[in-house]
Design a protein around this motif. Sequence first.
Motif, PDB file in Angstrom:
ATOM      1  N   ASN A   1       0.861  -1.186   0.000  1.00 21.13           N
ATOM      2  CA  ASN A   1       0.000   0.000   0.000  1.00 21.13           C
ATOM      3  C   ASN A   1       0.897   1.236   0.000  1.00 21.13           C
ATOM      4  O   ASN A   1       1.837   1.314   0.794  1.00 21.13           O
ATOM      5  CB  ASN A   1      -0.881   0.042   1.249  1.00 21.13           C
ATOM      6  CG  ASN A   1      -1.895  -1.081   1.291  1.00 21.13           C
ATOM      7  OD1 ASN A   1      -2.128  -1.766   0.304  1.00 21.13           O
ATOM      8  ND2 ASN A   1      -2.496  -1.301   2.452  1.00 21.13           N
ATOM      9  N   ILE A   2       0.620   2.194  -0.879  1.00 23.03           N
ATOM     10  CA  ILE A   2       1.422   3.421  -0.904  1.00 23.03           C
ATOM     11  C   ILE A   2       0.498   4.639  -0.966  1.00 23.03           C
ATOM     12  O   ILE A   2      -0.655   4.537  -1.380  1.00 23.03           O
ATOM     13  CB  ILE A   2       2.421   3.451  -2.080  1.00 23.03           C
ATOM     14  CG1 ILE A   2       1.695   3.549  -3.426  1.00 23.03           C
ATOM     15  CG2 ILE A   2       3.321   2.223  -2.059  1.00 23.03           C
ATOM     16  CD1 ILE A   2       2.637   3.750  -4.607  1.00 23.03           C
ATOM     17  N   GLU A   3       1.040   5.793  -0.540  1.00 25.67           N
ATOM     18  CA  GLU A   3       0.277   7.038  -0.552  1.00 25.67           C
ATOM     19  C   GLU A   3       0.873   8.075  -1.498  1.00 25.67           C
ATOM     20  O   GLU A   3       0.152   8.937  -1.996  1.00 25.67           O
ATOM     21  CB  GLU A   3       0.204   7.621   0.865  1.00 25.67           C
ATOM     22  CG  GLU A   3      -0.558   6.725   1.835  1.00 25.67           C
ATOM     23  CD  GLU A   3      -0.597   7.285   3.237  1.00 25.67           C
ATOM     24  OE1 GLU A   3       0.083   8.306   3.492  1.00 25.67           O
ATOM     25  OE2 GLU A   3      -1.298   6.715   4.088  1.00 25.67           O
ATOM     26  N   LEU A   4       2.174   8.013  -1.719  1.00 25.87           N
ATOM     27  CA  LEU A   4       2.866   8.961  -2.581  1.00 25.87           C
ATOM     28  C   LEU A   4       3.778   8.185  -3.528  1.00 25.87           C
ATOM     29  O   LEU A   4       4.217   7.072  -3.209  1.00 25.87           O
ATOM     30  CB  LEU A   4       3.695   9.942  -1.747  1.00 25.87           C
ATOM     31  CG  LEU A   4       2.907  10.850  -0.789  1.00 25.87           C
ATOM     32  CD1 LEU A   4       3.865  11.589   0.136  1.00 25.87           C
ATOM     33  CD2 LEU A   4       2.040  11.836  -1.549  1.00 25.87           C
ATOM     34  N   PRO A   5       4.097   8.743  -4.700  1.00 30.56           N
ATOM     35  CA  PRO A   5       4.941   8.021  -5.662  1.00 30.56           C
ATOM     36  C   PRO A   5       6.255   7.519  -5.078  1.00 30.56           C
ATOM     37  O   PRO A   5       6.700   6.421  -5.390  1.00 30.56           O
ATOM     38  CB  PRO A   5       5.166   9.065  -6.761  1.00 30.56           C
ATOM     39  CG  PRO A   5       3.939   9.914  -6.721  1.00 30.56           C
ATOM     40  CD  PRO A   5       3.575  10.011  -5.263  1.00 30.56           C
ATOM     41  N   LYS A   6       6.874   8.314  -4.208  1.00 33.17           N
ATOM     42  CA  LYS A   6       8.177   7.900  -3.683  1.00 33.17           C
ATOM     43  C   LYS A   6       8.078   6.684  -2.773  1.00 33.17           C
ATOM     44  O   LYS A   6       9.088   6.014  -2.518  1.00 33.17           O
ATOM     45  CB  LYS A   6       8.836   9.068  -2.935  1.00 33.17           C
ATOM     46  CG  LYS A   6       8.123   9.513  -1.674  1.00 33.17           C
ATOM     47  CD  LYS A   6       8.882  10.666  -1.033  1.00 33.17           C
ATOM     48  CE  LYS A   6       8.193  11.135   0.243  1.00 33.17           C
ATOM     49  NZ  LYS A   6       8.928  12.266   0.869  1.00 33.17           N
ATOM     50  N   ASP A   7       6.868   6.358  -2.286  1.00 33.43           N
ATOM     51  CA  ASP A   7       6.699   5.180  -1.437  1.00 33.43           C
ATOM     52  C   ASP A   7       6.963   3.886  -2.199  1.00 33.43           C
ATOM     53  O   ASP A   7       7.155   2.833  -1.582  1.00 33.43           O
ATOM     54  CB  ASP A   7       5.285   5.141  -0.847  1.00 33.43           C
ATOM     55  CG  ASP A   7       5.008   6.298   0.092  1.00 33.43           C
ATOM     56  OD1 ASP A   7       5.987   6.913   0.566  1.00 33.43           O
ATOM     57  OD2 ASP A   7       3.827   6.605   0.341  1.00 33.43           O
ATOM     58  N   ALA A   8       6.959   3.957  -3.520  1.00 35.94           N
ATOM     59  CA  ALA A   8       7.230   2.761  -4.321  1.00 35.94           C
ATOM     60  C   ALA A   8       8.637   2.231  -4.054  1.00 35.94           C
ATOM     61  O   ALA A   8       8.885   1.023  -4.174  1.00 35.94           O
ATOM     62  CB  ALA A   8       7.056   3.069  -5.808  1.00 35.94           C
ATOM     63  N   LEU A   9       9.556   3.097  -3.683  1.00 33.77           N
ATOM     64  CA  LEU A   9      10.924   2.669  -3.384  1.00 33.77           C
ATOM     65  C   LEU A   9      10.946   1.734  -2.176  1.00 33.77           C
ATOM     66  O   LEU A   9      11.687   0.743  -2.162  1.00 33.77           O
ATOM     67  CB  LEU A   9      11.813   3.892  -3.125  1.00 33.77           C
ATOM     68  CG  LEU A   9      12.040   4.820  -4.330  1.00 33.77           C
ATOM     69  CD1 LEU A   9      12.834   6.052  -3.902  1.00 33.77           C
ATOM     70  CD2 LEU A   9      12.758   4.081  -5.454  1.00 33.77           C
ATOM     71  N   ALA A  10      10.137   2.056  -1.157  1.00 39.41           N
ATOM     72  CA  ALA A  10      10.064   1.190   0.031  1.00 39.41           C
ATOM     73  C   ALA A  10       9.468  -0.162  -0.327  1.00 39.41           C
ATOM     74  O   ALA A  10       9.876  -1.195   0.211  1.00 39.41           O
ATOM     75  CB  ALA A  10       9.235   1.870   1.123  1.00 39.41           C
ATOM     76  N   ALA A  11       8.498  -0.162  -1.245  1.00 37.19           N
ATOM     77  CA  ALA A  11       7.897  -1.415  -1.692  1.00 37.19           C
ATOM     78  C   ALA A  11       8.939  -2.290  -2.394  1.00 37.19           C
ATOM     79  O   ALA A  11       9.021  -3.504  -2.165  1.00 37.19           O
ATOM     80  CB  ALA A  11       6.725  -1.127  -2.628  1.00 37.19           C
ATOM     81  N   LYS A  12       9.746  -1.676  -3.247  1.00 39.84           N
ATOM     82  CA  LYS A  12      10.798  -2.422  -3.943  1.00 39.84           C
ATOM     83  C   LYS A  12      11.828  -2.957  -2.947  1.00 39.84           C
ATOM     84  O   LYS A  12      12.349  -4.061  -3.111  1.00 39.84           O
ATOM     85  CB  LYS A  12      11.487  -1.509  -4.959  1.00 39.84           C
ATOM     86  CG  LYS A  12      10.611  -1.077  -6.119  1.00 39.84           C
ATOM     87  CD  LYS A  12      10.536  -2.132  -7.187  1.00 39.84           C
ATOM     88  CE  LYS A  12      11.811  -2.175  -8.004  1.00 39.84           C
ATOM     89  NZ  LYS A  12      11.700  -3.126  -9.140  1.00 39.84           N
ATOM     90  N   ALA A  13      12.111  -2.171  -1.911  1.00 36.73           N
ATOM     91  CA  ALA A  13      13.163  -2.533  -0.953  1.00 36.73           C
ATOM     92  C   ALA A  13      12.849  -3.804  -0.176  1.00 36.73           C
ATOM     93  O   ALA A  13      13.761  -4.479   0.302  1.00 36.73           O
ATOM     94  CB  ALA A  13      13.408  -1.375   0.015  1.00 36.73           C
ATOM     95  N   VAL A  14      11.574  -4.138  -0.011  1.00 33.29           N
ATOM     96  CA  VAL A  14      11.202  -5.357   0.717  1.00 33.29           C
ATOM     97  C   VAL A  14      10.746  -6.466  -0.220  1.00 33.29           C
ATOM     98  O   VAL A  14      10.212  -7.485   0.216  1.00 33.29           O
ATOM     99  CB  VAL A  14      10.102  -5.064   1.770  1.00 33.29           C
ATOM    100  CG1 VAL A  14      10.641  -4.178   2.872  1.00 33.29           C
ATOM    101  CG2 VAL A  14       8.862  -4.450   1.127  1.00 33.29           C
ATOM    102  N   GLY A  15      10.952  -6.271  -1.518  1.00 33.66           N
ATOM    103  CA  GLY A  15      10.629  -7.319  -2.472  1.00 33.66           C
ATOM    104  C   GLY A  15       9.158  -7.513  -2.742  1.00 33.66           C
ATOM    105  O   GLY A  15       8.711  -8.640  -3.007  1.00 33.66           O
TER     106      GLY A  15
END
Length: 577
Positions: free
Chosen positions: A280-294
Amino acid sequence: MPFTLHGLAVSQGIAIGHVHLVSHALLEVSHYQVAPRRLADEVARLAAAVDMVRADLGELKTTADQQPGHAEVGALVDLHLMFLDDPMLIDAARQLIEARRCNAEWALVQQMELLVEQFDQIEDAYLRERKADVVQLVERLVKVLLGHPGRLPKKRKSDLATIVVAHDLSPADTIGFRDHAIAGFVTDVGGPTSHTAIVARSQGIPAVVALHNVRHLVHDNELIIIDGTRGVVIIDPDDRIVEEYTLRQTELALVQSKLQRLKDTRATTLDGEEVKLLANIELPKDALAAKAVGADGVGLFRTEFLFLSRDALPDEDEQFEAYRRVLKKMGDAPVTIRTLDVGADKALDSIGKRSTEANPALGMRAIRYSLSEPKVFLTQLRALLRASHYGKLKILLPMLAHAHEMDQSLALIAQAKVQLIERKQKFDPRVEVGGMIEVPAAALSLGMFIRRLQFLSIGTNDLIQYALAIDRTDEAVAHLYDPLHPAVLKLIGGTIQTGLRYGVPVSVCGEMAGDVAYTRLLLGMGLRQFSMQATQMLSVKQEILRADLVDLAPKVQRILKMDEQERVHEAVERLRS
């Protein structure tokens, strides 16, 4: 002397740090007389505080303007600057100092209380709520006058970090916290799905809420400990207690370090069933955290955070760029983007309309709002479709309950496609469209969803709220909010099983998906797509890797037949033993 407070544990972990008050406790100021010869100095003291706050707000405005997605912060700052120039506040306080020969902070608070009374008389709900902005601004000024401006400290390497203590925290309050040394959140009010709780979990920060009077019991810079697992806050701990909790912190850090090893491991049960874990993300930059945990993709992009607290709506190109950035960052992984979900606790300022509904949670919100503003909706749909050319995009429609809502939405999507064809702009014509199951009416009439849509996503936060008739933002009834209520489980389980029966993918994107206490329960119901905050993903993955569906499924089916909450809780607890 140490003492302990108990509240609701909403984000796990241990935090040790110094208090930063973001509350109104400091507005209970002393009142004293100023000698006539010192009146000019007192007026000058007020003017200096105004100048300092104005400079701080200007700096915050500049920072917000330079960071994508922070338009809501800029709008909030503009509002505070407007109040700072309002003669009804500063000029009136100055006149009060001279007329009553009183200290500046007391004069400010007196004038604030007068303004708040006037706001309370306003019929318009939105304008009435702006009294909170006046209070926040006066608190800034009072902190400067008292000699502790209350600026959040920058990140430090060796010193103890900061614990934010507040009555409540709004989305605007929490936007800038990522750039500071925030160790945890403590609030008087809130529940498991309050904004404070969700933000804390998304950042992996311990939080305890619903402490009622904590802001009156602590002081700025006082040392406190948060136990976000047990819901405990320890005020003024001694060295022995600090040592004990420091050891617990080290143990938790070791556990988190071990979880990192699971990043590249597929989420597969012991009996070989593969499970998709989405973010789940709220802002475009949150996609980086999603990638970081696979993460296997984005299961919910909440687009309303591009719209909130700004003077003008984001235009088609701005939205397109935001959606495209997420799709590009996620590569070939699917990205599910929810259309605008405003209303209730998420007011949209830029349309120029203000809600006067007695109960906004049951009013013009989510898909109802979008269909009532077809130009706004079409703009977003065109932006989404254009972005689909750059990745695997899925469109998710929120809060559906009626067939005509789906039909109208699908007709507008078709219209948006025609408009793009006429413009000769590229898009993926095969974009899948899905619907949120978050009201009981939807969960009980799935046939009309199955016939029209390609996938379903269960929003457990609202589904629980509506099924149990509980306002999840109201602390008076927060204790009644129970994801394990038999009726709630029947709605969730029934939706998952119907999807399986008809071959329609079903995910859960509410807070239940990220809580390891419910992972095995949801697996046993047949769920194979979980969507959650990135910080929760590895813990859930670990639980999945240890689960045996052959053993779980019959146990969960027996749970779904139970009608006593206490028995359900006991049975779900046994699933993890």
